[in-house]
Design a protein around this motif. Structure first.
Motif, PDB file in Angstrom:
ATOM      1  N   GLY A   1      46.290  44.152  38.149  1.00 53.32           N
ATOM      2  CA  GLY A   1      47.688  43.806  38.397  1.00 53.32           C
ATOM      3  C   GLY A   1      47.830  42.721  39.442  1.00 53.32           C
ATOM      4  O   GLY A   1      48.688  41.845  39.339  1.00 53.32           O
TER       5      GLY A   1
ATOM      6  N   TRP B   1      46.951  39.577  37.728  1.00 46.00           N
ATOM      7  CA  TRP B   1      48.072  39.228  36.846  1.00 46.00           C
ATOM      8  C   TRP B   1      49.175  38.533  37.638  1.00 46.00           C
ATOM      9  O   TRP B   1      49.689  37.499  37.226  1.00 46.00           O
ATOM     10  N   GLN B   2      49.528  39.110  38.798  1.00 45.51           N
ATOM     11  CA  GLN B   2      50.561  38.492  39.646  1.00 45.51           C
ATOM     12  C   GLN B   2      50.136  37.083  40.073  1.00 45.51           C
ATOM     13  O   GLN B   2      50.932  36.140  40.000  1.00 45.51           O
TER      14      GLN B   2
ATOM     15  N   LEU C   1      51.538  41.803  29.399  1.00 43.59           N
ATOM     16  CA  LEU C   1      50.709  42.772  30.122  1.00 43.59           C
ATOM     17  C   LEU C   1      49.423  42.949  29.325  1.00 43.59           C
ATOM     18  O   LEU C   1      49.401  42.664  28.125  1.00 43.59           O
TER      19      LEU C   1
ATOM     20  N   PHE D   1      49.463  49.868  37.144  1.00 48.37           N
ATOM     21  CA  PHE D   1      48.974  48.544  36.769  1.00 48.37           C
ATOM     22  C   PHE D   1      49.197  47.541  37.894  1.00 48.37           C
ATOM     23  O   PHE D   1      48.263  46.857  38.324  1.00 48.37           O
ATOM     24  N   ILE D   2      50.423  47.420  38.393  1.00 47.75           N
ATOM     25  CA  ILE D   2      50.736  46.405  39.397  1.00 47.75           C
ATOM     26  C   ILE D   2      49.918  46.595  40.673  1.00 47.75           C
ATOM     27  O   ILE D   2      49.525  45.627  41.307  1.00 47.75           O
TER      28      ILE D   2
END
Length: 181
Positions: free
Chosen positions: A150, A153-154, A176, A144-145
């Motif tokens: 991801g 998201w970050q 998440l 994911f990251i």
């Protein structure tokens, strides 16, 4: 209240449902925390997060090998193989080690970058977060990251008007995507 993430021009993911009381209005940016046990976070997966305690300059002055935000560009495959284990003289803090995921904590041009340590150990500067997920969830969290979702998201967690940064609490408590189970 529902929060969605765009996967593409025609597809969205439901990140979760939240109570408006969970919003934190910080410089016009909405921040949310997980509202229920169904919403998954790095914390709920048992991940531990730490940042380096010393600046890159201080580590360099003392001759300590370290990973800094400028180091991300040296690993285009996003897999870090530290050539040697951190020497005991380098042990100013707990080093990043095999299985740890490193992300930039600060720096507008660096945020969203991630690498995974595949071998060796090395110190990290105070501009880098070390995410230590349990072995049972490591692969899922890394996938994911290191994905485009991801990265987005970050970036969504970044605060600050000029120099952008991510807080440890935001990383631990940010929801998440709903499909992330």
């Amino acid at each position: 209240l529902a929060l969605y993430s765009a996967k593409s021009d025609s597809e969205i993911d439901l990140l979760g449902r939240f109570s408006p009381s969970k919003f934190d209005f910080d410089a016009g940016v909405n921040r949310v925390e997980a509202d229920n046990e169904n919403t998954k976070t790095l914390s709920s997966f048992g991940a531990k997060i730490a940042r380096g305690k010393h600046s890159s300059n201080a580590l360099m002055t003392h001759g300590v090998s370290h990973f800094h935000t400028t180091s991300f560009q040296n690993y285009p495959t996003a897999h870090v193989n530290f050539k040697h284990a951190a020497r005991s003289a380098d042990a100013v803090d707990e080093p990043a080690q095999e299985g740890d995921i490193l992300i930039a904590r600060v720096g507008t041009r660096c945020l969203g970058r991630a690498v995974i340590v595949v071998s060796g150990k090395q110190q990290i500067s105070d501009c880098v977060f070390r995410i230590s997920p349990p072995p049972s969830t490591r692969r899922k969290i890394w996938e994911f990251i290191s994905s485009e979702a991801g990265r987005s998201w970050q970036l969504s967690l970044a605060r600050g008007a000029c120099a952008k940064f991510i807080t440890q609490q935001d990383l631990l408590s940010a929801p998440l995507p709903q499909g992330f189970r």
